[in-house]
Design a protein around this motif. Structure first.
Motif, PDB file in Angstrom:
ATOM      1  N   GLY A  36       0.853  -1.176  -0.043  1.00  0.00           N
ATOM      2  CA  GLY A  36       0.049   0.016  -0.020  1.00  0.00           C
ATOM      3  C   GLY A  36       1.049   1.356  -0.052  1.00  0.00           C
ATOM      4  O   GLY A  36       0.539   2.138  -0.738  1.00  0.00           O
ATOM      5  N   GLN A  40       0.992   4.087  -2.669  1.00  0.00           N
ATOM      6  CA  GLN A  40       0.950   5.715  -2.286  1.00  0.00           C
ATOM      7  C   GLN A  40       1.910   6.332  -3.184  1.00  0.00           C
ATOM      8  O   GLN A  40       1.870   7.461  -3.678  1.00  0.00           O
ATOM      9  CB  GLN A  40       0.827   5.709  -0.818  1.00  0.00           C
ATOM     10  N   GLY A 143      -4.010   1.684  -2.903  1.00  0.00           N
ATOM     11  CA  GLY A 143      -3.043   1.914  -1.740  1.00  0.00           C
ATOM     12  C   GLY A 143      -3.684   2.198  -0.361  1.00  0.00           C
ATOM     13  O   GLY A 143      -3.532   1.572   0.560  1.00  0.00           O
ATOM     14  N   LEU A 146      -5.354  -0.911   0.824  1.00  0.00           N
ATOM     15  CA  LEU A 146      -4.412  -1.971   1.372  1.00  0.00           C
ATOM     16  C   LEU A 146      -3.708  -1.488   2.499  1.00  0.00           C
ATOM     17  O   LEU A 146      -3.340  -2.453   3.505  1.00  0.00           O
ATOM     18  CB  LEU A 146      -3.292  -2.188   0.265  1.00  0.00           C
TER      19      LEU A 146
END
Length: 173
Positions: A36, A40, A143, A146
Motif C-alpha cells: 500500500g 501511495q 493503496g 491496502l
C-alpha cells in the motif's frame, strides 16, 4: 438506513471482501502495508508526472499549475503522515489506520471515478496528462485500502492458504 450508513457499509464490504482476502494471500515477504505504501508513492509520482506533462506540453504555465502543485504537496504530506504512523501497524494486532482512514477511503473513490471520466473525455492534447492523473487516483485508492488491511501473523496466513487449498481439493473430487 441513511446514506452515510450505506457508504460505511460499502466501505466495510470493499475492505473486508475484496482487499483483505487479497492482502491475506500476499507472500510472507510483502505485507499489505508495504504494498500500500508503494502504491501511495507511485500515486505521488504519477501525479507529479501529470503536472509536469501539462507544463512541458505547454498547456499550463507554472502559475496556472500552482493549485495542482499545492494538491500534490497535500498528497506528499499525507504519504509522510502515514509513513510516520507506520510502526503502529503490527502483525496480529488491530490496524489503527483502519479506523483513522475510514473517512478518507470512501471519499477517494468518487475522486478516482471523476479522474477516469476526465481522462476519457479529455481533448487529445490533454489526454496523456489526464490519464496519468487517472492512474494516480486509481493507485491511490488501492493503496489506501491496502494500508487499512489487517496484517495477519505469518502462521495465520499460512493456515488460511492451507484451508483454501483443501477446500479446492475437496471440491474437485
Amino acid at each position: 438506513m441513511s446514506l452515510g450508513d450505506r457508504v460505511n457499509q460499502f466501505d466495510g464490504w470493499l475492505l473486508d471482501r475484496v482487499f483483505q482476502p487479497f492482502a491475506d494471500r500476499l507472500p510472507e515477504s510483502l505485507s499489505a502495508m508495504a504494498l500500500g505504501m508503494s502504491f501511495q508513492f507511485g500515486a505521488i509520482m504519477l501525479s507529479a508526472a501529470s503536472i509536469v506533462a501539462m507544463i512541458v506540453i505547454g498547456h499550463m504555465s507554472l502559475s496556472d499549475a500552482m493549485f495542482n502543485v499545492l494538491v500534490w504537496c497535500l498528497g506528499l504530506a499525507f504519504y509522510t503522515g502515514i509513513n510516520r504512523v507506520r510502526p503502529l501497524v503490527r502483525p496480529g494486532h488491530l490496524n489503527p489506520l483502519r479506523v483513522m482512514l475510514a473517512g478518507m477511503r470512501p471519499l477517494s473513490i468518487p475522486f478516482a471515478v471523476y479522474a477516469i471520466y476526465q481522462g476519457a473525455t479529455a481533448p487529445p492534447h490533454f489526454e496523456i496528462a489526464l490519464w496519468f492523473n487517472s492512474l494516480a487516483n486509481i493507485i491511490f485508492v488501492a493503496g489506501i485500502y491496502l494500508i487499512s488491511c489487517e496484517i495477519r501473523p505469518p502462521g495465520h496466513r499460512q493456515a488460511a492458504r492451507a484451508r483454501f487449498g483443501r477446500m479446492q481439493e475437496q471440491g474437485s473430487l
